[in-house]
Design a protein around this motif. Structure first.
Motif, PDB file in Angstrom:
ATOM      1  N   ASP A  64      23.629 -21.345  -1.012  1.00 28.99           N
ATOM      2  CA  ASP A  64      24.213 -22.090  -2.121  1.00 28.99           C
ATOM      3  C   ASP A  64      23.282 -22.165  -3.332  1.00 28.99           C
ATOM      4  N   ASP A  65      22.086 -21.535  -3.246  1.00 27.48           N
ATOM      5  CA  ASP A  65      21.178 -21.459  -4.397  1.00 27.48           C
ATOM      6  C   ASP A  65      21.307 -20.132  -5.148  1.00 27.48           C
ATOM      7  N   LYS A  66      22.074 -19.198  -4.611  1.00 25.40           N
ATOM      8  CA  LYS A  66      22.252 -17.903  -5.272  1.00 25.40           C
ATOM      9  C   LYS A  66      23.071 -18.082  -6.544  1.00 25.40           C
ATOM     10  N   LYS A  67      22.665 -17.368  -7.616  1.00 24.50           N
ATOM     11  CA  LYS A  67      23.214 -17.619  -8.944  1.00 24.50           C
ATOM     12  C   LYS A  67      24.728 -17.534  -9.008  1.00 24.50           C
ATOM     13  N   GLU A  68      25.296 -16.478  -8.423  1.00 30.77           N
ATOM     14  CA  GLU A  68      26.753 -16.301  -8.526  1.00 30.77           C
ATOM     15  C   GLU A  68      27.510 -17.420  -7.812  1.00 30.77           C
ATOM     16  N   ILE A  69      26.962 -17.883  -6.683  1.00 25.00           N
ATOM     17  CA  ILE A  69      27.591 -18.979  -5.946  1.00 25.00           C
ATOM     18  C   ILE A  69      27.386 -20.292  -6.694  1.00 25.00           C
ATOM     19  N   LEU A  70      26.183 -20.467  -7.250  1.00 23.74           N
ATOM     20  CA  LEU A  70      25.878 -21.691  -7.989  1.00 23.74           C
ATOM     21  C   LEU A  70      26.788 -21.856  -9.208  1.00 23.74           C
ATOM     22  N   GLU A  71      27.046 -20.773  -9.932  1.00 23.81           N
ATOM     23  CA  GLU A  71      27.929 -20.848 -11.094  1.00 23.81           C
ATOM     24  C   GLU A  71      29.317 -21.339 -10.703  1.00 23.81           C
ATOM     25  N   LYS A  72      29.806 -20.844  -9.575  1.00 20.09           N
ATOM     26  CA  LYS A  72      31.112 -21.295  -9.069  1.00 20.09           C
ATOM     27  C   LYS A  72      31.052 -22.777  -8.715  1.00 20.09           C
ATOM     28  N   ARG A  73      29.976 -23.164  -8.056  1.00 28.05           N
ATOM     29  CA  ARG A  73      29.833 -24.565  -7.638  1.00 28.05           C
ATOM     30  C   ARG A  73      29.788 -25.506  -8.826  1.00 28.05           C
ATOM     31  N   LEU A  74      29.104 -25.108  -9.887  1.00 29.76           N
ATOM     32  CA  LEU A  74      29.008 -25.955 -11.075  1.00 29.76           C
ATOM     33  C   LEU A  74      30.366 -26.131 -11.742  1.00 29.76           C
TER      34      LEU A  74
END
Length: 215
Positions: free
Chosen positions: A158-168
């Protein structure tokens, strides 16, 4: 003293939560830690949580609420507690209200998404202990190795950029009504709501929080 910390991942609420917990001797209940513990145990709930996070989605209210309900019944919560990362949706806030769980303070940590991405994408974690490093702000003594054990550090899913952007994006969509709900509660004097500039220094934030909690 029953406190909720709101804020997107990477806003520093966990760090401040630890300081609050130590100063006022109340447990810091972090949903993220509880979720990661279940993932590490590789139990049924852990596998569901892992697959949900991989898709960049938030874990279901049912799972999170059940874990919270069990936790706050423990003896160490008798004199108060600090919820870090819960509630994350209006449904979870209703859950607290429905179960007559009173909240005294809500602290909302605010930071631009660009700064959050820089903070989190550089994080490296020691999986077994939960120790967190940062390649820029807090690097390990030896590149990509835990200071105490020498184990290899990982980039959490959940710290990977592409996943983080979705989470935000999902975080902003889900928490907008949640903040409105608590601001309304504050206007009715059912609790106190304070906004924290998460870009400020750690010490300044700590001092401001202590002043807020005196009110």
């Amino acid at each position: 003293m029953r406190i909720i910390l709101l804020g997107a991942p990477g806003t520093g609420k966990g760090t401040q939560g630890k300081l609050i917990s130590e100063k006022y001797n109340i447990p810091q209940i972090c949903t993220g830690d509880m979720l990661r513990e279940n993932i590490y145990l590789k139990n049924e709930i852990g596998n569901i949580i892992k697959n949900t996070i991989k898709k960049g989605k938030l874990v279901s209210d049912t799972i999170v609420c059940d874990l919270i309900k069990i936790r706050i019944k423990k003896k160490d919560c008798k004199n108060g507690f600090l919820l870090d990362g819960f509630p994350r949706s209006i449904e979870q806030a209703y859950y607290l209200s429905k179960n007559k769980i009173i909240i005294d303070y809500v602290l909302d940590f605010i930071m631009p998404n660009k700064a959050i991405l820089e903070r989190i994408s550089g994080r490296r974690t020691h999986l077994q202990s939960g120790r967190i490093y940062h390649i820029k702000f807090n690097p390990p003594k030896i590149h990509n190795k835990d200071d105490l054990t020498g184990d290899t550090l990982i980039v959490r899913e959940d710290d990977k950029k592409e996943i983080l952007e979705k989470r935000l994006r999902e975080y902003e969509k889900i928490t907008h009504p949640l903040k409105k709900y608590y601001l309304n509660q504050a206007s009715q004097r059912k609790l106190q709501f304070f906004t924290i500039n998460a870009m400020d220094s750690l010490l300044n934030i700590k001092n401001k929080i202590e002043n807020f909690l005196k009110k």
